[in-house]
Design an enzyme around this catalytic site. Structure first.
Site, short mmCIF file in Angstrom:
data_model
loop_
_atom_site.label_atom_id
_atom_site.label_comp_id
_atom_site.label_asym_id
_atom_site.label_seq_id
_atom_site.Cartn_x
_atom_site.Cartn_y
_atom_site.Cartn_z
N HIS A 1 0.75 -1.26 -0.13
CA HIS A 1 0.03 -0.01 0.14
C HIS A 1 0.89 1.25 -0.01
CE1 HIS A 1 -3.31 2.69 0.79
NE2 HIS A 1 -2.59 3.12 1.80
N SER B 1 -8.35 3.78 8.84
CA SER B 1 -9.19 3.79 7.48
C SER B 1 -8.29 2.80 6.56
CB SER B 1 -9.21 5.00 7.02
OG SER B 1 -9.37 5.07 5.79
N LYS C 1 -9.23 -1.54 5.48
CA LYS C 1 -9.42 -2.09 3.99
C LYS C 1 -8.51 -3.10 3.56
CE LYS C 1 -9.35 2.27 2.76
NZ LYS C 1 -9.81 3.63 2.45
N ASP D 1 -15.64 2.25 6.89
CA ASP D 1 -14.64 3.30 6.29
C ASP D 1 -15.02 4.35 5.14
OD1 ASP D 1 -11.73 4.38 6.09
OD2 ASP D 1 -12.15 3.32 4.07
N ARG E 1 -15.48 12.53 7.29
CA ARG E 1 -14.26 13.07 7.86
C ARG E 1 -13.98 14.10 6.70
NH1 ARG E 1 -10.20 8.77 7.48
NH2 ARG E 1 -8.96 10.26 7.97
N1 URA Z 1 -6.25 7.18 2.47
C1 URA Z 1 -7.45 6.27 3.01
O1 URA Z 1 -7.62 5.28 2.60
N2 URA Z 1 -7.87 6.91 4.45
C2 URA Z 1 -7.36 8.15 4.85
O2 URA Z 1 -8.06 8.26 5.76
C3 URA Z 1 -6.49 8.64 4.05
C4 URA Z 1 -5.94 8.17 2.86
#
Ligand code: URA
Length: 435
Positions: free
Chosen positions: A82, A183, A187, A161, A168
């Site tokens: 990631h 977050s 995922k 999320d 947010r």
């Molecule tokens: N990417 C995400 O998936 N979540 C965040 O809060 C910031 C960047």
């Protein structure tokens, strides 16, 4: 349980229990807890932070708000990568088929562009026919057949999320390390990989502007993964200049094809090899990063990595003809060189300004409903430390309208700073977090 009592607890700096967090996240996901109470809790977390235990509980609750993928039918140690995002960051598209060609399955769920940073899904969709919205069953079928698949977030993957991120975005609670970490990790953990390598970027073209905050984010995410019994590794990498020599969707796919054919630029290949190496080592297919890099070089030389990429594109419904002949990929109507005004050395090549210029050209979205122009962007970007002669191109701008070209040039003309004295190349990989 009463939602406002949980908000008050966090507001006053007292740690939440697992029950508090699970109650809140499941209530928010189902709609029983309204947006205004979730927003208040997010703001309390923003100011008060979270303990490592609270963070693990929050990540777990968000991950379990939807389905966690079961990849037990795919043999071997599954690893993913990631990146926190940057300009010209196309590493995933090279890394996934490359790692798979070395024997490590890569189940990758990617995102779209966010702000000025590009998104892997938008880049892949510049290949005609490529479907990023596969079902879980199709995703597993592709993984079994070619060892890698790259798709978008499905509706049932970490829905808490999805809802919380949107909230947010409009309540001033995005830049919070606990909320960002939960977050991203909820995922990534829901996609079912056994190990995860993180590329946490810092600099003008990144979410985190300085090394210190990138380090804190990396430590937090690695900590969450470790507590969830995943193998984790993180590199802190410089995003003050774009990665590689292109920015913009189809231009980046063309560059990825060059990389997989063995002609990639040094900086992009360095980061790709180093990140992939950590995946190969954690999967146990290479004993150390040195031998992992040799293995990757061999897979590129033999054409195996490129063949894997073509197979993945084909299994996703994409046109292989466009991969064999990248000139067929979307091309812009106008290609204009931006020429150096003096002779010297590039001391700064601003990722931020190049990212903004790409957005103005239409490579990214200014509103969520905007359609992306896959053909536009910038290519042939000069690198920090390179010598440039007056009148030679610093980069080429690819545009589909004179108006947008003009707007982007106003930014790009400020993007490269040239000095008479030689300067050093930027050190790309600054730190590795091993815990
Ligand atoms: N990417 C995400 O998936 N979540 C965040 O809060 C910031 C960047």
């Amino acid at each position: 349980m009463v939602p406002q009592w949980i908000i008050e607890k966090k507001r006053d700096g007292r740690p939440l229990t697992r029950d508090d967090i699970e109650f809140f996240i499941s209530g928010f996901t189902s709609g029983k807890i309204p947006d205004y109470q979730m927003s208040a809790l997010a703001m309390a977390i923003y100011f008060q932070g979270m303990t490592p235990t609270e963070l693990s509980d929050l990540t777990n609750a968000m991950m379990n708000s939807g389905k966690v993928m079961d990849l037990s039918s795919i043999k071997g140690f599954k690893a993913d990568k990631h990146s926190t995002g940057g300009i010209g960051d196309k590493v995933s598209i090279i890394l996934a088929p490359l790692a798979a060609s070395c024997g490590v399955p890569v189940p990758m769920i990617s995102g779209r562009g966010l702000g000025i940073t590009g998104g892997t899904l938008d880049k892949l969709e510049s290949i005609p026919g490529y479907r990023t919205g596969l079902s879980a069953a199709e995703f597993k079928r592709v993984l079994k057949k070619c060892g890698c698949s790259m798709i978008g977030q499905t509706a049932d993957l970490a829905p808490a999320d999805k809802k919380l991120y949107a909230l947010r975005d409009v309540t001033g609670t995005v830049p919070s390390i606990p909320l960002i970490s939960a977050s991203i990790m909820s995922k990534k953990l829901a996609e079912g990989a056994d190990g995860l390598v993180l590329d946490v970027k810092f600099g003008s073209g990144a979410f985190m502007k300085d090394l210190k905050s990138a380090r804190e984010l990396a430590h937090t995410m690695v900590g969450i993964g470790k507590r969830m019994k995943k193998k984790m590794s993180a590199l802190l990498t410089d995003m003050n200049q774009p990665l590689g020599r292109t920015a913009g969707n189809s231009l980046e796919i063309k560059e990825c094809i060059e990389c997989l054919r063995g002609n990639g630029p040094a900086d992009l290949m360095l980061i790709t090899h180093e990140l992939t190496a950590r995946m190969l080592v954690m999967a146990g297919v290479a004993k150390d990063t040195k031998s992992a890099i040799r293995m990757q070089e061999d897979r590129i030389k033999s054409g195996k990595a490129f063949a894997n990429f073509k197979k993945m594109v084909q299994l996703h419904g994409g046109s292989v003809k466009h991969i064999d002949n990248p000139a067929l990929l979307p091309n812009a109507a106008i290609i204009k060189p931006l020429k150096a005004k003096r002779t010297g050395y590039a001391t700064e090549v601003s990722a931020e300004l190049i990212g903004r210029a790409c957005l103005v050209l239409g490579a990214g979205r200014q509103a969520v409903t905007d359609k992306i122009d896959h053909a536009v962007g910038v290519s042939g970007i000069v690198k920090v430390g390179e010598k440039i002669a007056q009148g030679k191109p610093l980069m080429f701008v690819h545009a589909n309208s004179e108006k947008r070209l003009k707007e982007s040039l106003a930014l790009l003309e400020q993007a490269v700073i040239i000095s008479v004295n030689p300067v050093r190349k930027l050190k790309l990989i600054r730190e590795e977090i091993v815990m």
